[in-house]
Structures are given as C-alpha cells and as structure tokens.
Design a protein around this motif. Structure first.
Motif, PDB file in Angstrom:
ATOM      1  N   UNK A   1       0.817  -1.209   0.000  1.00 55.28           N
ATOM      2  CA  UNK A   1       0.000   0.000   0.000  1.00 55.28           C
ATOM      3  C   UNK A   1       0.852   1.260   0.000  1.00 55.28           C
ATOM      4  N   UNK A   2       0.199   2.363  -0.337  1.00 55.42           N
ATOM      5  CA  UNK A   2       0.758   3.704  -0.185  1.00 55.42           C
ATOM      6  C   UNK A   2      -0.101   4.433   0.846  1.00 55.42           C
ATOM      7  N   UNK A   3       0.524   5.208   1.728  1.00 52.62           N
ATOM      8  CA  UNK A   3      -0.204   5.940   2.756  1.00 52.62           C
ATOM      9  C   UNK A   3       0.258   7.392   2.715  1.00 52.62           C
ATOM     10  N   UNK A   4      -0.700   8.324   2.627  1.00 53.25           N
ATOM     11  CA  UNK A   4      -0.336   9.729   2.467  1.00 53.25           C
ATOM     12  C   UNK A   4      -1.436  10.643   2.988  1.00 53.25           C
ATOM     13  N   UNK A   5      -1.097  11.903   3.284  1.00 54.21           N
ATOM     14  CA  UNK A   5      -2.118  12.862   3.712  1.00 54.21           C
ATOM     15  C   UNK A   5      -3.153  13.060   2.607  1.00 54.21           C
ATOM     16  N   UNK A   6      -4.411  13.193   2.998  1.00 51.76           N
ATOM     17  CA  UNK A   6      -5.461  13.350   1.999  1.00 51.76           C
ATOM     18  C   UNK A   6      -5.273  14.615   1.185  1.00 51.76           C
TER      19      UNK A   6
ATOM     20  N   UNK B   1       3.302   4.620   9.259  1.00 54.46           N
ATOM     21  CA  UNK B   1       3.085   5.528   8.128  1.00 54.46           C
ATOM     22  C   UNK B   1       1.880   6.427   8.370  1.00 54.46           C
ATOM     23  N   UNK B   2       0.852   5.888   9.021  1.00 56.06           N
ATOM     24  CA  UNK B   2      -0.329   6.709   9.334  1.00 56.06           C
ATOM     25  C   UNK B   2       0.075   7.924  10.170  1.00 56.06           C
ATOM     26  N   UNK B   3       0.876   7.722  11.186  1.00 57.23           N
ATOM     27  CA  UNK B   3       1.252   8.828  12.077  1.00 57.23           C
ATOM     28  C   UNK B   3       2.121   9.861  11.354  1.00 57.23           C
ATOM     29  N   UNK B   4       2.943   9.407  10.418  1.00 54.94           N
ATOM     30  CA  UNK B   4       3.726  10.356   9.619  1.00 54.94           C
ATOM     31  C   UNK B   4       2.802  11.217   8.775  1.00 54.94           C
ATOM     32  N   UNK B   5       1.834  10.587   8.102  1.00 56.24           N
ATOM     33  CA  UNK B   5       0.891  11.325   7.254  1.00 56.24           C
ATOM     34  C   UNK B   5       0.006  12.242   8.084  1.00 56.24           C
ATOM     35  N   UNK B   6      -0.376  11.790   9.295  1.00 52.92           N
ATOM     36  CA  UNK B   6      -1.284  12.559  10.153  1.00 52.92           C
ATOM     37  C   UNK B   6      -0.657  13.856  10.648  1.00 52.92           C
ATOM     38  N   UNK B   7       0.662  13.984  10.541  1.00 51.83           N
ATOM     39  CA  UNK B   7       1.316  15.245  10.897  1.00 51.83           C
ATOM     40  C   UNK B   7       0.967  16.355   9.909  1.00 51.83           C
ATOM     41  N   UNK B   8       0.483  15.970   8.718  1.00 56.43           N
ATOM     42  CA  UNK B   8       0.193  16.944   7.677  1.00 56.43           C
ATOM     43  C   UNK B   8      -1.296  17.095   7.399  1.00 56.43           C
ATOM     44  N   UNK B   9      -2.110  16.142   7.845  1.00 55.03           N
ATOM     45  CA  UNK B   9      -3.545  16.193   7.587  1.00 55.03           C
ATOM     46  C   UNK B   9      -4.287  15.338   8.611  1.00 55.03           C
ATOM     47  N   UNK B  10      -5.477  15.798   8.992  1.00 53.80           N
ATOM     48  CA  UNK B  10      -6.287  15.004   9.929  1.00 53.80           C
ATOM     49  C   UNK B  10      -6.901  13.791   9.249  1.00 53.80           C
ATOM     50  N   UNK B  11      -6.929  13.816   7.924  1.00 58.41           N
ATOM     51  CA  UNK B  11      -7.443  12.683   7.154  1.00 58.41           C
ATOM     52  C   UNK B  11      -6.319  12.095   6.309  1.00 58.41           C
ATOM     53  N   UNK B  12      -6.219  10.782   6.354  1.00 59.51           N
ATOM     54  CA  UNK B  12      -5.121  10.075   5.683  1.00 59.51           C
ATOM     55  C   UNK B  12      -5.716   9.048   4.730  1.00 59.51           C
ATOM     56  N   UNK B  13      -5.108   8.906   3.556  1.00 59.05           N
ATOM     57  CA  UNK B  13      -5.594   7.945   2.584  1.00 59.05           C
ATOM     58  C   UNK B  13      -4.651   6.737   2.519  1.00 59.05           C
ATOM     59  N   UNK B  14      -5.240   5.562   2.596  1.00 54.81           N
ATOM     60  CA  UNK B  14      -4.511   4.295   2.467  1.00 54.81           C
ATOM     61  C   UNK B  14      -4.976   3.659   1.160  1.00 54.81           C
ATOM     62  N   UNK B  15      -4.067   3.438   0.231  1.00 55.63           N
ATOM     63  CA  UNK B  15      -4.485   2.945  -1.076  1.00 55.63           C
ATOM     64  C   UNK B  15      -3.522   1.908  -1.620  1.00 55.63           C
ATOM     65  N   UNK B  16      -4.033   1.114  -2.558  1.00 62.11           N
ATOM     66  CA  UNK B  16      -3.191   0.086  -3.179  1.00 62.11           C
ATOM     67  C   UNK B  16      -2.033   0.743  -3.909  1.00 62.11           C
ATOM     68  N   UNK B  17      -0.935   0.031  -3.983  1.00 58.93           N
ATOM     69  CA  UNK B  17       0.278   0.537  -4.618  1.00 58.93           C
ATOM     70  C   UNK B  17       0.353  -0.003  -6.038  1.00 58.93           C
ATOM     71  N   UNK B  18       0.211   0.896  -7.027  1.00 62.05           N
ATOM     72  CA  UNK B  18       0.377   0.482  -8.407  1.00 62.05           C
ATOM     73  C   UNK B  18       1.836   0.097  -8.670  1.00 62.05           C
ATOM     74  N   UNK B  19       2.047  -0.652  -9.744  1.00 62.36           N
ATOM     75  CA  UNK B  19       3.390  -1.090 -10.126  1.00 62.36           C
ATOM     76  C   UNK B  19       3.967  -0.145 -11.176  1.00 62.36           C
TER      77      UNK B  19
END
Length: 322
Positions: A101-106, A127-145
């Motif tokens: 997966x990829x995890x990033x701020x929304x 990774x969630x906590x890293x992303x949450x430093x930049x946004x209250x909502x975080x997106x977890x999504x499949x990782x394309x190749x």
C-alpha cells in the motif's frame, strides 16, 4: 536575502517566456505573484497557477479522494483506497487492500508525509502517524506497479513528461550515509525548497525508515558502489531526480492525461502516473495516482538527463495565443 527574494524556477521560467514574447511583467509581492501585460491584456500568474485556473478545480485536486472519484467516474484508472482518521482504521484499511500500500495525507503536497511500499500492519500504523502530521485525514491505497512519471498538461495538451527517480547516494566504503548525503547536498544544483533546479535531500524520519528497510542507519558505512535509497517516493521537493521522456509517451497515455486534467477542469495540471513502460499502453497494474494544481516545472526545464522542455512558454502561449 537576494536568493530568498529571487523568483523560483517555475515562476522564472514563465517570466522568461513572457520576456521572449516582449510581454511586460511586474512582480506584485515578494513571493510569486506576477502581472503579465497591461490594461485589457493584463493577466496574473502565481507560480504555475494562472489567470484562468478555476478555484473549484484547485479544491478538487487538493482532495485526493475526491479527485479519484472524479477520475473513476470518467473511466480513468486510479488505485483503490480508503480515507482514515485514526491508527486502528489505518490498520484495517491496509488489511482490506490485501497487498502493498501507499499511505499519504489526503490533502498534502510535494511528497510530504507520503510513505510507499507499506507491506505490514505495523508499517501501516507508523506511516499513518507520519501522514497525520500533515492532515487530519489520511488515505490508504493500493500501490500500483511501475516507474513514477510526472506529466504536464497545459491548456488541454500534454507538453512535457519526466520519469522521476528517488533520491539516493552511492557508497564509497569509507563514508557514513549521513556524510554521503551531506556531500550530495553540496551539489550547486541543489538548494532549499524550490530555489534551485534540484532540492537538498532531507535526512528525516521518512529517510530513516527507508534506510531501515535496507538494514541501514544514518551512521552505517555502505560498501563501495552500493546504491542507497533515501526515499520511496520520487518527488523533486524531497530530493528526487528527473529524466525527460516526453518523446516516448504512448498516444493513449497522452490522451488519458489530457482527459484527466479536463475532467476536473485544471488548465495547468501535473499528473502523477505509475507505469511499467510509458511508451506502451497501461496495464491493469498501472494508472494515475494524483493530479496536482500549481505543479513545479523545474524538472522539465532542468532535467537531470534528457531534453529541456519549455513549459513556461506553453503557459504563456495558453494565456496569449499566437
């Protein structure tokens, strides 16, 4: 002080293109707000947002989940994902994806807070906590190749494409990773933020996680000629490099990117794409992962390899046809 007040690479590229067209320009603040022309011909740019950039298109592009909804309805391939607000939901979302997966701020930008190739529940939590430093909502999504590409659409037409590469250093058998990074950051092409063609490589928490995956720390001494990655993502804003591939883009990919920009109404759009080979049609494991408003264009004007593409001139031509 002079360097801080200098125009950034993207803004300067547009101003230079205006000067080449003998279009007068005025800087309106100490940032990147520029007036082109006078009177009835007066138009504004701010970095690569233009006089014609629609505010609602900007709002859509800044919300990654909403952007994906728009593109999916237009039958443009985007990764499956979920928006979460806490660690427990991030762990569940990672399990629902059933793979890497990829995890990033929304609503993040410039690669800040982004973690890629997440392959365990504990990695997802971190990774969630890293992303949450930049946004209250975080997106977890499949990782394309595939490789990471940035394509630029201006006025509905594809004008540039770059293959982006993650920041890295090469071991010499003597220096620590920290020393190698410090040496690489002495490259005169690298600077803070967007002031230079390339950005200095940060040795931050995300870099340390990337090193950990390679069984390294910042004090490790990699063997000679070993390539050490400092990031999973390839953003120039976090020290990445770019290779021009504009002439290699398959026509079907060019049309898809043009359609993606038109779908949300962006006149100047940066499209992040994962593809195995950009000269061939996409597979089911490839697709668009983000659309970006006000995309940086320095990678296209100053590629690490390949031909320079005058995106600034394309923007000026869009504003002043002919």
């Amino acid at each position: 002080m002079v360097e801080r007040r200098a125009l950034g690479p993207s803004t300067k590229a547009i101003v230079d293109a205006a000067i080449a067209r003998e279009i007068p320009w005025t800087r309106l603040n100490d940032q990147s707000l520029i007036q082109l022309g006078h009177g009835k011909n007066r138009k504004f740019i701010q970095a690569t947002q233009s006089f014609t950039t629609r505010s609602i298109a900007v709002e859509i592009s800044c919300n990654k989940a909403l952007t994906k909804d728009f593109l999916e309805r237009a039958c443009i391939p985007v990764p499956y994902g979920k928006v979460v607000r806490n660690e427990a939901d991030a762990r569940r979302a990672w399990h629902s994806i059933g793979g890497i997966a990829a995890i990033k701020p929304l609503d993040g930008n410039q690669g800040k807070g982004v973690s890629l190739y997440i392959n365990s529940e504990d990695e997802a939590a971190r990774a969630y906590h890293i992303a949450a430093e930049y946004s209250s909502r975080v997106i977890v999504e499949e990782m394309y190749e595939g490789d990471d590409y940035r394509l630029i659409v201006v006025g509905g037409k594809l004008v540039a494409a770059s293959k982006r590469m993650a920041p890295s250093v090469i071991g010499d058998g003597v220096s620590t990773v920290a020393a190698l990074v410090a040496k690489e950051n002495l490259d005169p092409r690298r600077g803070d933020g967007h002031e230079k063609p390339m950005t200095k490589i940060p040795l931050d928490e995300i870099a340390l996680i990337c090193l950990q995956k390679q069984a390294l720390t910042e004090q490790s001494i990699p063997e000679k000629n070993r390539v050490v990655s400092l990031r999973d993502n390839t953003n120039l804003s976090t020290g990445g490099k770019a290779i021009d591939v504009t002439d290699e883009v398959h026509p079907s990919i060019a049309r898809m990117c043009e359609r993606a920009a038109q779908t949300i109404g962006l006149d100047i759009c940066g499209i992040d794409l994962l593809a195995g080979d950009i000269s061939k049609p996409l597979t089911k494991h490839n697709g668009i992962v983000e659309l970006n408003t006000a995309p940086g264009i320095r990678m296209h004007h100053y590629p690490s390899e390949g031909k320079s593409r005058d995106v600034g001139a394309a923007i000026v031509e869009m504003l002043y046809p002919g």
